[in-house]
Design an enzyme around this catalytic site. Structure first.
Site, PDB file in Angstrom:
ATOM      1  N   HIS A   1       2.343   4.306  -5.226  1.00 38.79           N
ATOM      2  CA  HIS A   1       2.950   5.366  -6.039  1.00 38.79           C
ATOM      3  C   HIS A   1       3.098   4.830  -7.457  1.00 38.79           C
ATOM      4  O   HIS A   1       2.684   3.688  -7.748  1.00 38.79           O
ATOM      5  CB  HIS A   1       4.292   5.798  -5.437  1.00 38.79           C
ATOM      6  CG  HIS A   1       5.230   4.652  -5.136  1.00 38.79           C
ATOM      7  ND1 HIS A   1       5.775   3.866  -6.117  1.00 38.79           N
ATOM      8  CD2 HIS A   1       5.668   4.149  -3.954  1.00 38.79           C
ATOM      9  CE1 HIS A   1       6.542   2.947  -5.565  1.00 38.79           C
ATOM     10  NE2 HIS A   1       6.480   3.080  -4.246  1.00 38.79           N
TER      11      HIS A   1
ATOM     12  N   GLY B   1       0.803  -1.224   0.000  1.00 41.62           N
ATOM     13  CA  GLY B   1       0.000   0.000   0.000  1.00 41.62           C
ATOM     14  C   GLY B   1       0.830   1.265   0.000  1.00 41.62           C
ATOM     15  O   GLY B   1       2.030   1.234  -0.230  1.00 41.62           O
TER      16      GLY B   1
ATOM     17  N   GLY C   1       5.496   3.596  -9.034  1.00 43.00           N
ATOM     18  CA  GLY C   1       6.210   2.313  -9.156  1.00 43.00           C
ATOM     19  C   GLY C   1       5.224   1.161  -9.091  1.00 43.00           C
ATOM     20  O   GLY C   1       5.206   0.273  -9.953  1.00 43.00           O
ATOM     21  N   HIS C   2       4.352   1.195  -8.065  1.00 39.43           N
ATOM     22  CA  HIS C   2       3.319   0.152  -7.949  1.00 39.43           C
ATOM     23  C   HIS C   2       2.402   0.181  -9.180  1.00 39.43           C
ATOM     24  O   HIS C   2       2.044  -0.870  -9.729  1.00 39.43           O
ATOM     25  CB  HIS C   2       2.437   0.396  -6.721  1.00 39.43           C
ATOM     26  CG  HIS C   2       3.149   0.369  -5.406  1.00 39.43           C
ATOM     27  ND1 HIS C   2       3.317   1.483  -4.630  1.00 39.43           N
ATOM     28  CD2 HIS C   2       3.723  -0.667  -4.722  1.00 39.43           C
ATOM     29  CE1 HIS C   2       3.958   1.148  -3.503  1.00 39.43           C
ATOM     30  NE2 HIS C   2       4.215  -0.137  -3.540  1.00 39.43           N
TER      31      HIS C   2
ATOM     32  N   MET D   1      11.396   5.558  -6.426  1.00 39.78           N
ATOM     33  CA  MET D   1      10.140   5.744  -5.682  1.00 39.78           C
ATOM     34  C   MET D   1      10.002   4.653  -4.636  1.00 39.78           C
ATOM     35  O   MET D   1      10.332   3.493  -4.882  1.00 39.78           O
ATOM     36  CB  MET D   1       8.943   5.696  -6.619  1.00 39.78           C
ATOM     37  CG  MET D   1       8.788   6.966  -7.395  1.00 39.78           C
ATOM     38  SD  MET D   1       7.192   7.006  -8.195  1.00 39.78           S
ATOM     39  CE  MET D   1       7.336   8.589  -8.986  1.00 39.78           C
TER      40      MET D   1
ATOM     41  N   GLN E   1      11.835  -4.260 -10.001  1.00 41.58           N
ATOM     42  CA  GLN E   1      13.291  -4.432  -9.936  1.00 41.58           C
ATOM     43  C   GLN E   1      13.877  -3.603  -8.779  1.00 41.58           C
ATOM     44  O   GLN E   1      14.982  -3.846  -8.317  1.00 41.58           O
ATOM     45  CB  GLN E   1      13.888  -4.000 -11.294  1.00 41.58           C
ATOM     46  CG  GLN E   1      15.386  -4.065 -11.423  1.00 41.58           C
ATOM     47  CD  GLN E   1      15.943  -5.472 -11.258  1.00 41.58           C
ATOM     48  OE1 GLN E   1      15.292  -6.467 -11.613  1.00 41.58           O
ATOM     49  NE2 GLN E   1      17.151  -5.568 -10.704  1.00 41.58           N
ATOM     50  N   LYS E   2      13.096  -2.650  -8.296  1.00 40.41           N
ATOM     51  CA  LYS E   2      13.509  -1.842  -7.121  1.00 40.41           C
ATOM     52  C   LYS E   2      13.955  -2.760  -5.978  1.00 40.41           C
ATOM     53  O   LYS E   2      14.951  -2.500  -5.315  1.00 40.41           O
ATOM     54  CB  LYS E   2      12.335  -0.976  -6.702  1.00 40.41           C
ATOM     55  CG  LYS E   2      12.273  -0.572  -5.266  1.00 40.41           C
ATOM     56  CD  LYS E   2      12.951   0.745  -5.070  1.00 40.41           C
ATOM     57  CE  LYS E   2      13.070   1.213  -3.649  1.00 40.41           C
ATOM     58  NZ  LYS E   2      12.257   0.611  -2.652  1.00 40.41           N
TER      59      LYS E   2
ATOM     60  N   GLN F   1      14.493  -9.333  -3.607  1.00 46.13           N
ATOM     61  CA  GLN F   1      13.164  -9.958  -3.455  1.00 46.13           C
ATOM     62  C   GLN F   1      12.741 -10.650  -4.752  1.00 46.13           C
ATOM     63  O   GLN F   1      12.256 -11.785  -4.746  1.00 46.13           O
ATOM     64  CB  GLN F   1      12.158  -8.872  -3.076  1.00 46.13           C
ATOM     65  CG  GLN F   1      10.711  -9.301  -3.143  1.00 46.13           C
ATOM     66  CD  GLN F   1       9.795  -8.206  -2.631  1.00 46.13           C
ATOM     67  OE1 GLN F   1       9.668  -8.018  -1.446  1.00 46.13           O
ATOM     68  NE2 GLN F   1       9.153  -7.480  -3.530  1.00 46.13           N
TER      69      GLN F   1
HETATM   70  P1  AMP Z   1       5.927  -2.672  -1.611  1.00 47.62           P
HETATM   71  O1  AMP Z   1       4.583  -2.031  -1.483  1.00 47.62           O
HETATM   72  O2  AMP Z   1       7.072  -1.777  -1.222  1.00 47.62           O
HETATM   73  O3  AMP Z   1       5.987  -4.036  -0.961  1.00 47.62           O
HETATM   74  O4  AMP Z   1       6.145  -2.932  -3.163  1.00 47.62           O
HETATM   75  C1  AMP Z   1       5.246  -3.699  -3.913  1.00 47.62           C
HETATM   76  C2  AMP Z   1       5.831  -3.964  -5.269  1.00 47.62           C
HETATM   77  O5  AMP Z   1       6.068  -2.733  -5.940  1.00 47.62           O
HETATM   78  C3  AMP Z   1       7.174  -4.702  -5.206  1.00 47.62           C
HETATM   79  O6  AMP Z   1       7.225  -5.654  -6.264  1.00 47.62           O
HETATM   80  C4  AMP Z   1       8.167  -3.594  -5.423  1.00 47.62           C
HETATM   81  O7  AMP Z   1       9.390  -4.022  -5.974  1.00 47.62           O
HETATM   82  C5  AMP Z   1       7.408  -2.711  -6.409  1.00 47.62           C
HETATM   83  N1  AMP Z   1       7.959  -1.353  -6.376  1.00 47.62           N
HETATM   84  C6  AMP Z   1       8.140  -0.573  -5.292  1.00 47.62           C
HETATM   85  N2  AMP Z   1       8.742   0.583  -5.640  1.00 47.62           N
HETATM   86  C7  AMP Z   1       8.947   0.530  -6.971  1.00 47.62           C
HETATM   87  C8  AMP Z   1       9.542   1.412  -7.926  1.00 47.62           C
HETATM   88  N3  AMP Z   1      10.040   2.582  -7.584  1.00 47.62           N
HETATM   89  N4  AMP Z   1       9.566   1.031  -9.210  1.00 47.62           N
HETATM   90  C9  AMP Z   1       9.064  -0.184  -9.587  1.00 47.62           C
HETATM   91  N5  AMP Z   1       8.499  -1.064  -8.748  1.00 47.62           N
HETATM   92  C10 AMP Z   1       8.445  -0.713  -7.451  1.00 47.62           C
END
Ligand code: AMP
Length: 278
Positions: free
Chosen positions: A34, A31, A36-37, A183, A147-148, A152
């Protein structure tokens, strides 16, 4: 967009969709969404019939001294963003439902113990376990990761191969802020000054890429030059800089093929990660 809060409800719904022959694209998140998600949601939307997004701040991937309690949340904004992207299903399970009395865990052995695993013991066990559960619940054909979180992504791919999940794992490029900072939901912790300072992390990765593509093949030299650049910014405390094989995360000392350069650092009290493939 349909919102499900219980495992049995989403399971019943997915069962019906699968029976109709629909393909499922899945985007697991914590959650505070942004771009990226949303880039993952957009990719899923293009490639699959039904896009399922989960928002779950997974307690078992946080260490006792980490930011579980204050992890940023903005559910009403997340729902608007997902509706704008035309996501089909949002899954919002509770921690109680996901992990009550749980005794079974998934660990991708040595891949989870290096890089971020050193500073965050148990983190990737928590990630692999929750992703396994979410895969079993959402039954995706394709799951999308950024890929951030390079480590993982590698761990999830390996887990799927090792445990024979019939799921294609797609990794998508890092989406960045205007100043090139990757992001992250955690960027909301940063002051404007810290945000500006944090740009040095990506600059150090660009420096490494430039050095490697010119003549420098010695990892120690590349890492020393990156460290020197980052250490010029007093608000930044390095956790690690690593140059590794992007398939197995093993350290590379002489660079003569593709490498993953990964960096983690605290900017003030906020831990950030970034990486580049070159
Ligand atoms: P999170 O909410 O941080 O667990 O992220 C959920 C998914 O979004 C994961 O697969 C992250 O790698 C991806 N993610 C987070 N930030 C970015 C970003 N800046 N660019 C691309 N994918 C992202």
């Amino acid at each position: 967009m349909i919102i499900f809060k219980t495992i049995s409800q989403i399971r019943n719904h997915i069962f019906k969709l699968k029976k109709q022959g629909k393909t499922i694209g899945f985007v697991p998140t914590m959650g505070c969404l942004h771009d990226g998600h949303l880039s993952l949601v957009r990719a899923a939307k293009k490639e699959t019939d039904i896009v399922v997004v989960s928002i779950f701040v997974n307690p078992i991937q946080f260490g006792p001294k980490e930011d579980l309690k204050k992890y940023p949340k903005n559910l009403s904004r997340d729902i608007k963003f997902l509706e704008n992207e035309d996501a089909d299903i949002l899954f919002l399970p509770s921690a109680r439902q996901m992990h009550k009395n749980q005794l079974t865990f998934v660990e991708v052995d040595k891949l989870g113990k290096v890089l971020c695993g050193r500073t965050r013991p148990g983190h990737f066990r928590g990630v692999a376990t929750v992703v396994t559960k979410l895969f079993n619940i959402a039954q995706p054909d394709i799951a999308y990761f950024g890929q951030k979180d390079a480590q993982q992504l590698i761990i999830i791919k390996k887990m799927c191969r090792d445990l024979n999940f019939p799921i294609k794992i797609k990794g998508l490029p890092i989406v960045r802020e205007r100043n090139n900072l990757a992001m992250s939901s955690r960027n909301s912790y940063l002051t404007p000054q810290e945000k500006a300072d944090a740009a040095v992390l990506y600059n150090s990765l660009l420096l490494a890429k430039k050095l490697i593509s010119s003549v420098e093949k010695n990892s120690l030299t590349v890492k020393a030059k990156m460290r020197k650049l980052i250490n010029k910014v007093p608000s930044i405390n390095l956790d690690y800089i690593e140059i590794v094989n992007p398939n197995n995360l093993e350290p590379v000392s002489k660079i003569n093929g593709r490498v993953l350069i990964a960096v983690a650092a605290w900017v003030g009290k906020t831990r950030l990660i970034d990486n580049i493939l070159c």
